[in-house]
Design a protein around this motif. Structure first.
Motif, PDB file in Angstrom:
ATOM      1  N   PRO A 194       0.725  -1.279  -0.141  1.00  0.00           N
ATOM      2  CA  PRO A 194       0.153   0.069  -0.160  1.00  0.00           C
ATOM      3  C   PRO A 194       0.934   1.146  -0.118  1.00  0.00           C
ATOM      4  CG  PRO A 194      -0.303  -1.174   1.996  1.00  0.00           C
ATOM      5  CD  PRO A 194       0.646  -1.880   1.186  1.00  0.00           C
ATOM      6  N   LYS A 195       0.441   2.238  -0.657  1.00  0.00           N
ATOM      7  CA  LYS A 195       1.148   3.644  -0.676  1.00  0.00           C
ATOM      8  C   LYS A 195       0.268   4.570   0.069  1.00  0.00           C
ATOM      9  CE  LYS A 195       2.824   2.766  -5.414  1.00  0.00           C
ATOM     10  NZ  LYS A 195       2.454   1.410  -5.409  1.00  0.00           N
ATOM     11  N   ILE A 196       1.431   5.269   0.702  1.00  0.00           N
ATOM     12  CA  ILE A 196       0.907   6.504   1.764  1.00  0.00           C
ATOM     13  C   ILE A 196       1.660   7.746   1.140  1.00  0.00           C
ATOM     14  CG2 ILE A 196       0.935   7.815   3.749  1.00  0.00           C
ATOM     15  CD1 ILE A 196       0.716   5.113   5.095  1.00  0.00           C
ATOM     16  N   GLN A 197       0.770   8.874   0.647  1.00  0.00           N
ATOM     17  CA  GLN A 197       1.292  10.159  -0.021  1.00  0.00           C
ATOM     18  C   GLN A 197       1.847  10.757   1.261  1.00  0.00           C
ATOM     19  OE1 GLN A 197      -1.134  12.225  -2.450  1.00  0.00           O
ATOM     20  NE2 GLN A 197      -0.615  11.264  -4.432  1.00  0.00           N
ATOM     21  N   GLY A 198       3.152  11.320   1.176  1.00  0.00           N
ATOM     22  CA  GLY A 198       3.677  11.974   2.138  1.00  0.00           C
ATOM     23  C   GLY A 198       3.426  13.715   1.996  1.00  0.00           C
ATOM     24  N   PHE A 199       2.544  13.934   1.287  1.00  0.00           N
ATOM     25  CA  PHE A 199       2.094  15.513   0.674  1.00  0.00           C
ATOM     26  C   PHE A 199       0.728  15.389   0.562  1.00  0.00           C
ATOM     27  CE2 PHE A 199       3.263  12.930  -2.967  1.00  0.00           C
ATOM     28  CZ  PHE A 199       2.176  13.510  -3.989  1.00  0.00           C
ATOM     29  N   ASP A 200       0.072  16.498   0.432  1.00  0.00           N
ATOM     30  CA  ASP A 200      -1.195  16.822   0.327  1.00  0.00           C
ATOM     31  C   ASP A 200      -1.324  17.728  -0.883  1.00  0.00           C
ATOM     32  OD1 ASP A 200      -3.102  15.693   2.142  1.00  0.00           O
ATOM     33  OD2 ASP A 200      -2.359  17.235   3.720  1.00  0.00           O
ATOM     34  N   VAL A 201      -2.228  17.883  -1.847  1.00  0.00           N
ATOM     35  CA  VAL A 201      -2.402  18.890  -2.891  1.00  0.00           C
ATOM     36  C   VAL A 201      -3.675  19.679  -2.613  1.00  0.00           C
ATOM     37  CG1 VAL A 201      -3.088  18.956  -5.105  1.00  0.00           C
ATOM     38  CG2 VAL A 201      -1.776  17.018  -4.506  1.00  0.00           C
ATOM     39  N   VAL A 202      -3.384  21.006  -2.452  1.00  0.00           N
ATOM     40  CA  VAL A 202      -4.435  22.065  -2.229  1.00  0.00           C
ATOM     41  C   VAL A 202      -4.441  23.048  -3.295  1.00  0.00           C
ATOM     42  CG1 VAL A 202      -5.160  23.932  -0.551  1.00  0.00           C
ATOM     43  CG2 VAL A 202      -3.934  21.713   0.435  1.00  0.00           C
ATOM     44  N   ASN A 203      -5.685  22.995  -4.016  1.00  0.00           N
ATOM     45  CA  ASN A 203      -5.854  23.823  -5.250  1.00  0.00           C
ATOM     46  C   ASN A 203      -4.867  23.619  -6.288  1.00  0.00           C
ATOM     47  OD1 ASN A 203      -8.086  25.300  -3.869  1.00  0.00           O
ATOM     48  ND2 ASN A 203      -6.623  26.433  -2.833  1.00  0.00           N
ATOM     49  N   GLY A 204      -4.454  22.187  -6.442  1.00  0.00           N
ATOM     50  CA  GLY A 204      -3.635  21.857  -7.368  1.00  0.00           C
ATOM     51  C   GLY A 204      -2.075  22.073  -7.077  1.00  0.00           C
ATOM     52  N   SER A 205      -1.796  22.555  -5.846  1.00  0.00           N
ATOM     53  CA  SER A 205      -0.437  22.757  -5.467  1.00  0.00           C
ATOM     54  C   SER A 205       0.025  21.761  -4.249  1.00  0.00           C
ATOM     55  CB  SER A 205      -0.078  23.982  -4.966  1.00  0.00           C
ATOM     56  OG  SER A 205      -0.145  25.014  -6.100  1.00  0.00           O
ATOM     57  N   PRO A 206       1.131  21.137  -4.430  1.00  0.00           N
ATOM     58  CA  PRO A 206       1.398  20.338  -3.257  1.00  0.00           C
ATOM     59  C   PRO A 206       1.845  20.694  -1.904  1.00  0.00           C
ATOM     60  CG  PRO A 206       3.305  20.387  -4.878  1.00  0.00           C
ATOM     61  CD  PRO A 206       2.220  21.354  -5.312  1.00  0.00           C
ATOM     62  N   LYS A 207       1.390  20.270  -0.960  1.00  0.00           N
ATOM     63  CA  LYS A 207       1.666  21.113   0.460  1.00  0.00           C
ATOM     64  C   LYS A 207       2.148  20.054   1.397  1.00  0.00           C
ATOM     65  CE  LYS A 207      -0.142  25.044  -0.888  1.00  0.00           C
ATOM     66  NZ  LYS A 207       0.740  26.176  -1.201  1.00  0.00           N
ATOM     67  N   SER A 208       2.832  20.550   2.543  1.00  0.00           N
ATOM     68  CA  SER A 208       3.295  19.581   3.657  1.00  0.00           C
ATOM     69  C   SER A 208       2.488  18.811   4.177  1.00  0.00           C
ATOM     70  CB  SER A 208       4.182  20.438   4.665  1.00  0.00           C
ATOM     71  OG  SER A 208       3.262  21.285   5.347  1.00  0.00           O
ATOM     72  N   LYS A 209       2.539  17.439   4.528  1.00  0.00           N
ATOM     73  CA  LYS A 209       1.606  16.577   5.341  1.00  0.00           C
ATOM     74  C   LYS A 209       2.290  15.959   6.378  1.00  0.00           C
ATOM     75  CE  LYS A 209      -1.699  12.915   3.955  1.00  0.00           C
ATOM     76  NZ  LYS A 209      -1.943  11.898   2.907  1.00  0.00           N
ATOM     77  N   SER A 210       1.164  15.791   7.489  1.00  0.00           N
ATOM     78  CA  SER A 210       1.586  15.123   8.559  1.00  0.00           C
ATOM     79  C   SER A 210       0.956  13.510   8.569  1.00  0.00           C
ATOM     80  CB  SER A 210       1.063  15.556   9.911  1.00  0.00           C
ATOM     81  OG  SER A 210       1.834  17.016  10.167  1.00  0.00           O
ATOM     82  N   LEU A 211       1.674  12.737   8.922  1.00  0.00           N
ATOM     83  CA  LEU A 211       1.273  11.467   8.955  1.00  0.00           C
ATOM     84  C   LEU A 211       1.551  10.675  10.368  1.00  0.00           C
ATOM     85  CD1 LEU A 211       3.116  10.121   5.884  1.00  0.00           C
ATOM     86  CD2 LEU A 211       0.738  10.789   5.809  1.00  0.00           C
ATOM     87  N   THR A 212       0.516   9.653  10.521  1.00  0.00           N
ATOM     88  CA  THR A 212       0.768   8.971  11.797  1.00  0.00           C
ATOM     89  C   THR A 212       0.883   7.479  11.418  1.00  0.00           C
ATOM     90  OG1 THR A 212      -0.434  10.298  12.999  1.00  0.00           O
ATOM     91  CG2 THR A 212      -0.321   8.051  13.872  1.00  0.00           C
ATOM     92  N   ILE A 213       2.061   6.755  11.599  1.00  0.00           N
ATOM     93  CA  ILE A 213       2.169   5.504  11.349  1.00  0.00           C
ATOM     94  C   ILE A 213       2.660   4.704  12.533  1.00  0.00           C
ATOM     95  CG2 ILE A 213       3.584   4.027   9.802  1.00  0.00           C
ATOM     96  CD1 ILE A 213       4.085   6.006   7.853  1.00  0.00           C
ATOM     97  N   GLY A 214       1.961   3.664  12.686  1.00  0.00           N
ATOM     98  CA  GLY A 214       2.078   2.964  13.882  1.00  0.00           C
ATOM     99  C   GLY A 214       2.856   1.520  13.616  1.00  0.00           C
ATOM    100  N   MET A 215       3.551   0.896  14.774  1.00  0.00           N
ATOM    101  CA  MET A 215       3.937  -0.448  14.720  1.00  0.00           C
ATOM    102  C   MET A 215       3.036  -1.371  15.659  1.00  0.00           C
ATOM    103  SD  MET A 215       7.711   1.025  15.546  1.00  0.00           S
ATOM    104  CE  MET A 215       7.607   2.654  15.881  1.00  0.00           C
ATOM    105  N   PHE A 216       2.469  -2.460  14.872  1.00  0.00           N
ATOM    106  CA  PHE A 216       1.655  -3.286  15.520  1.00  0.00           C
ATOM    107  C   PHE A 216       2.140  -4.796  15.351  1.00  0.00           C
ATOM    108  CE2 PHE A 216      -0.512   0.257  13.247  1.00  0.00           C
ATOM    109  CZ  PHE A 216      -1.189   0.685  14.418  1.00  0.00           C
ATOM    110  N   ARG A 217       1.782  -5.603  16.428  1.00  0.00           N
ATOM    111  CA  ARG A 217       1.902  -6.986  16.479  1.00  0.00           C
ATOM    112  C   ARG A 217       0.532  -7.569  15.726  1.00  0.00           C
ATOM    113  NH1 ARG A 217       0.739 -11.989  18.477  1.00  0.00           N
ATOM    114  NH2 ARG A 217       2.511 -13.366  19.049  1.00  0.00           N
TER     115      ARG A 217
END
Length: 580
Positions: A47-70
């Motif tokens: 699966p892919k996770i984008q590390g950026f947002d697109v706002v009004n056609g322009s890429p913007k910074s993005k905050s992700l939450t990624i966990g470690m699970f059993r």
């Protein structure tokens, strides 16, 4: 041209070892890999996770939450589900390997890495080696290193910046729950993995790995290389062994049990995993595909080749594009190295192609491959020819060549192996110093240095440098090695031991596809490998966009065991303190 003789030798070796392999696996009450049918599971696209947002056609910074699970993971159709540690946005979506993070050049990605792991590990670990151990003795310490990333020290995943579930306990250099990847470096391939003190090997074996692709459409788009989910695929390749209940097998008896009850120098498994499946298959069309191949093994080198003679067209190595493509019939990949290649299936004279491996283990003088670890995956090639819109241009992305006139410092980096009375390895140091010793390398930001890496051990060691990129200038064999080695063990000083007297043997040519800028390179045993390390962005030759002099600094180490502590064999670590 592909050698039929080599192919016959490969299969004869496999047949000769088949009986021996079956016996040993039966005695250990493990899954015999020869009883698992190959090429039955489809190659997953993680699966892919984008590390950026697109706002009004322009890429913007993005905050992700990624966990470690059993959780449990199916590595093969006929294996029971395997307990693993996995990265993901949730337990349900977590995978092995973890999701591929796709970032954009110049657009910030913020990741809060969350530890949801249980109080006890699923694999054995040795308390006699320096290890991240919570005061309560509860919880699995983890910390994430973005391998190949060029970013601030607090986001580099220092081994002592570990934390347990819910950040209940934290290591001495822990600073922030959220890591900041500013993505201002050159486009290329990175990967993320655990980096906790003394636990890196077991945490990676448990499944804590994933790909990270940094794209720069304005620069890469004109190349017209294969692109899109179907034709551009990361391949994370690693080895594992399994018990009959599906759990990952790791030998719990050390090679020096009176010193280290559990710890072993290396881990080798006979089941080859690609993107979380054992010996998978992939249906391809007769056109070009791009594969970003990451060796995520603990200690296994892979020397990849196609059994039907297809070629690799190298377009990048590690995290950096090459200046022009390089065509090879095989490619040797050490643990943590990345080969970015294009394969043209329209050239195939057969309707299938097996990606195979013939690298001895340990490399270069260990056992030959066998029937199970000598095969990697199978490509099933559609019969119909079709128009291919992708291409591989004659010129790729040219970065400045290493400038010897800019060298500010020349250093000697010696790799030592120490053994017990039974001649079994106990630990290995760089320059005779342990991890907790003060930083021995203090480069200045924006400068270049020459490092002469002296491998006094018997094995090839993939040296990984955090922050800096380097090019390999020269590989020279040591003559009268034992005499020089004796002096080095006594004096620990290459100059006092007159290295110029000994570094005058045969030269080994750097392969053309590895002559660019890299962050890992294979240090040949008994050789001095001269590298030029650059501590600035190579694509712009400008200063870093962050303060590289902050704590806790950076490290360099061997990536076999992938745990930066010198008491774990074949893991070299020394601090790099960048000075203003």
């Amino acid at each position: 041209m592909f050698s039929m003789g080599r192919m016959m030798l490969f299969f004869l070796i496999c047949l000769a070892l088949l009986g021996e392999l079956s016996t040993s696996w039966a005695e250990d009450r493990l899954v015999n890999p020869l009883q698992l049918e190959m090429f039955v599971d489809e190659l997953p696209d993680m699966p892919k996770i984008q590390g950026f947002d697109v706002v009004n056609g322009s890429p913007k910074s993005k905050s992700l939450t990624i966990g470690m699970f059993r959780k449990k993971w199916k590595f093969h159709r006929d294996l029971p589900p395997t307990p693993v540690f996995a990265y993901g946005a949730s337990r349900l979506t977590a995978t092995v390997p973890g999701p591929t993070i796709e970032a954009l050049h110049g657009i910030d990605t913020y990741v809060e890495w969350q530890n949801h792991l249980p109080s006890k590990h699923i694999l054995p670990w040795d308390p006699t080696i320096p290890t991240a151990v919570p005061a309560t003795k509860k919880g699995v310490p983890t910390v994430v290193h973005l391998h190949g990333g060029i970013h601030e020290p607090a986001s580099d995943g220092n081994s002592n910046s570990w934390f347990t579930a819910g950040f209940k306990e934290k290591g001495p250099t822990w600073a922030n729950a959220t890591y900041h990847y500013n993505n201002n470096q050159q486009p290329g391939n990175l990967w993320y993995h655990d980096h906790a003190m003394g636990l890196t090997r077991v945490n990676l074996l448990a499944g804590l790995i994933g790909a990270y692709v940094l794209r720069h459409p304005d620069v890469e788009g004109p190349l017209k290389l294969p692109h899109g989910d179907e034709f551009d695929r990361p391949l994370l390749v690693f080895d594992r062994s399994f018990r009959t209940n599906g759990s990952i097998y790791m030998n719990s008896t050390g090679n020096n049990p009176s010193i280290h009850p559990q710890w072993q120098p290396e881990y080798f498994g006979d089941t080859i995993i690609v993107n979380g499946k054992a010996w998978p298959k992939m249906m391809v069309r007769r056109r070009k595909y791009r594969f970003r191949i990451i060796n995520a093994s603990n200690a296994r080198f892979f020397r990849f080749f196609f059994t039907n003679g297809l070629e690799f067209i190298h377009v990048a190595a590690d995290s950096t594009y090459l200046g022009e493509p390089v065509v090879t019939n095989e490619t040797l990949l050490a643990p943590s190295e990345i080969a970015d290649v294009v394969v043209d299936f329209s050239k195939s004279e057969t309707d299938d192609a097996i990606l195979a491996n013939d690298a001895p283990y340990p490399y270069p003088s260990g056992d030959p491959v066998n029937e199970s670890n000598g095969k990697v995956m199978k490509f099933i090639i559609k019969k119909n020819q079709e128009v291919d819109t992708w291409r591989v241009p004659n010129k790729l992305i040219k970065y400045p060549s290493p400038d010897l006139s800019s060298v500010r410092e020349t250093r000697y980096i010696a790799m030592y192996e120490y053994t017990s009375d039974t001649d079994e390895p106990t630990h290995l140091y760089i320059n005779g110093k342990p991890y907790e010793a003060p930083a021995t390398e203090t480069p200045k930001a924006g400068t270049s240095e020459i490092w002469n890496v002296i491998n006094l051990t018997e094995d090839n060691h993939p040296l990984h440098i955090h922050l800096g990129l380097f090019t390999v200038l020269d590989q020279t064999e040591l003559v009268n090695k034992e005499e020089f080695k004796g002096c080095m063990f006594k004096e620990n000083d290459a100059i006092k031991c007159h290295i110029s007297k000994y570094a005058r043997g045969k030269k080994v040519e750097v392969p053309a596809h590895e002559k660019g800028w890299k962050n890992v390179y294979k240090m040949t045993p008994g050789f001095v490998t001269k590298i030029l390390v650059r501590f600035s962005y190579i694509h712009s030759n400008s200063s870093y966009s962050f303060d590289p002099t902050a704590n806790p600094g950076y490290v360099y180490h061997c990536h076999v065991s992938i745990s930066p502590f010198p008491f774990i064999l074949f893991v070299f670590k020394h601090g790099i303190d960048i000075i203003k």
